[in-house]
Write a protein that holds these residues in place. Structure first.
Motif, PDB file in Angstrom:
ATOM      1  N   GLU A   1       0.856  -1.189   0.014  1.00 34.75           N
ATOM      2  CA  GLU A   1      -0.043  -0.017  -0.050  1.00 34.75           C
ATOM      3  C   GLU A   1       0.863   1.114   0.053  1.00 34.75           C
ATOM      4  O   GLU A   1       0.530   2.031  -0.764  1.00 34.75           O
ATOM      5  N   ARG A   2       1.857   1.248   0.751  1.00 34.56           N
ATOM      6  CA  ARG A   2       2.883   2.411   0.986  1.00 34.56           C
ATOM      7  C   ARG A   2       3.576   2.598  -0.486  1.00 34.56           C
ATOM      8  O   ARG A   2       3.787   3.668  -0.820  1.00 34.56           O
ATOM      9  N   LEU A   3       3.813   1.436  -1.169  1.00 37.27           N
ATOM     10  CA  LEU A   3       4.552   1.567  -2.565  1.00 37.27           C
ATOM     11  C   LEU A   3       3.723   1.746  -3.520  1.00 37.27           C
ATOM     12  O   LEU A   3       4.132   1.857  -4.873  1.00 37.27           O
ATOM     13  N   ALA A   4       2.289   1.547  -3.370  1.00 34.47           N
ATOM     14  CA  ALA A   4       1.525   1.641  -4.673  1.00 34.47           C
ATOM     15  C   ALA A   4       1.424   0.647  -5.654  1.00 34.47           C
ATOM     16  O   ALA A   4       1.796   0.814  -6.839  1.00 34.47           O
ATOM     17  N   ILE A   5       1.936  -0.762  -5.026  1.00 41.26           N
ATOM     18  CA  ILE A   5       1.913  -1.671  -5.771  1.00 41.26           C
ATOM     19  C   ILE A   5       1.019  -2.892  -5.132  1.00 41.26           C
ATOM     20  O   ILE A   5       0.374  -2.556  -4.035  1.00 41.26           O
ATOM     21  N   ALA A   6       0.918  -4.000  -5.975  1.00 39.53           N
ATOM     22  CA  ALA A   6       0.046  -5.047  -5.653  1.00 39.53           C
ATOM     23  C   ALA A   6       0.691  -5.881  -4.511  1.00 39.53           C
ATOM     24  O   ALA A   6       2.002  -6.133  -4.495  1.00 39.53           O
ATOM     25  N   PRO A   7       0.069  -6.398  -3.589  1.00 41.31           N
ATOM     26  CA  PRO A   7       0.407  -7.171  -2.448  1.00 41.31           C
ATOM     27  C   PRO A   7       1.179  -8.285  -3.183  1.00 41.31           C
ATOM     28  O   PRO A   7       0.633  -9.076  -4.254  1.00 41.31           O
TER      29      PRO A   7
END
Length: 245
Positions: A114-120
C-alpha cells in the motif's frame, strides 16, 4: 473542569518523589500492592502509573525483581533535515558505521504494498540496517524498493555495486529516476523482542518508529522504510527551510 485520571495523579506523585531523591538511582520502589495501599487506589492504577514512568525513562522494570529508579541516559539529538542529509546526529555519538543485509525477490506484504502503490505480493528488494555510533547500536531500519524499478540495473542492491552506500536519491538518479519528495510519519511504539535484542534495550522500551517513503517527480513511491530509534538514546528534531513570501 474534568479531573485527571487516577493513574496520572499517582504518576505525578511518584515522579515528584523520584525527582526529590526519595529513591536513589538504582533504588527499588515499593511493590505495586504497597503503593496501591498508600495512595488508596487499585493495583491496576499503580501499574499504569508505573508503566507511564517506565515509558518516560524514570523507572525500569526487572523481571522477577521489581521496579527501580533508572540511571539517567544522555539523549543525543538527531536532526531530520532534507537539506542537511536527512539524518544529522550531534558530533558526539555520530553514526559512523552500519551493517546491512539485502534480500531480492521478496513479496511485498500488504501494508508495504500500500505504501509503495504496488500489488501485495509484488517483488521487492528489502534491506535490513543496523546503524552504530561509537560501536553501539542506535538505530534500525528496514527498507523496501519495488524490484520492477531497479531489476537488471547496477544499483539493484543498496549496499553493493558502484553506488553502494550512497543512498536512495543518488542510486535512483543514476538510473534516470529523480526523487523529489520525502514523507515521514513518526509515532511512538514499543520495542519488540527482536528489536530490543539488536538495540541493547529491554523489550517494551519506548522507541520512535518513523515510516519514510520517497517519491519521484511523478508521485510514484520508489522506496519505503521503517526506522526504529530508541527513545532513551536519541531525540529527533525536524528541521525545515522557511519559505519567504
Amino acid at each position: 473542569m474534568p479531573r485527571p485520571a487516577p493513574y496520572l495523579a499517582v504518576a505525578d506523585a511518584l515522579r515528584a518523589r523520584i525527582l526529590a531523591g526519595e529513591w536513589a538511582v538504582g533504588g527499588r520502589l515499593p511493590s505495586r500492592a504497597r503503593l496501591a495501599e498508600e495512595y488508596g487506589v487499585g493495583r491496576n492504577v499503580t501499574q499504569r502509573a508505573v508503566d507511564r514512568l517506565i515509558a518516560e525513562g524514570l523507572l525500569e522494570g526487572r523481571t522477577g525483581s521489581g521496579t527501580y529508579v533508572r540511571t539517567p541516559r544522555e539523549r543525543l539529538r538527531m536532526i531530520r533535515s532534507r537539506h542537511r542529509g536527512w539524518a544529522v546526529p550531534e558530533e558526539r555519538g555520530r553514526v559512523n558505521s552500519w551493517d546491512a543485509h539485502s534480500e531480492t525477490g521478496v513479496p511485498a506484504p500488504e501494508p508495504i504494498a500500500e505504501r509503495l502503490a504496488i500489488a501485495p505480493g509484488d517483488l521487492c528488494v528489502t534491506t535490513h540496517y543496523e546503524f552504530l555510533a561509537d560501536g553501539r547500536p542506535v538505530q534500525l531500519s528496514q527498507s523496501w524498493e519495488p524490484l520492477a524499478i531497479t531489476d537488471g540495473t547496477p544499483v539493484t542492491l543498496p549496499e553493493r555495486g558502484p553506488l553502494a552506500g550512497r543512498g536512495v536519491v543518488a542510486r535512483m538518479r543514476s538510473i534516470g529516476v529523480q526523487v523529489e519528495t520525502v514523507a515521514e510519519l513518526p509515532r511512538p511504539a514499543r520495542a519488540t523482542p527482536a528489536q530490543a535484542h539488536l538495540l541493547g534495550i529491554a523489550a517494551g522500551d519506548l522507541v520512535l518508529l518513523i515510516e519514510r517513503t520517497l517519491y519521484d517527480t511523478g508521485g510514484r513511491p520508489v522506496e519505503t522504510a521503517d526506522m526504529v530509534i530508541p527513545d532513551g538514546c536519541r531525540e529527533v528534531v525536524y528541521e525545515f527551510k522557511a519559505d519567504i513570501g
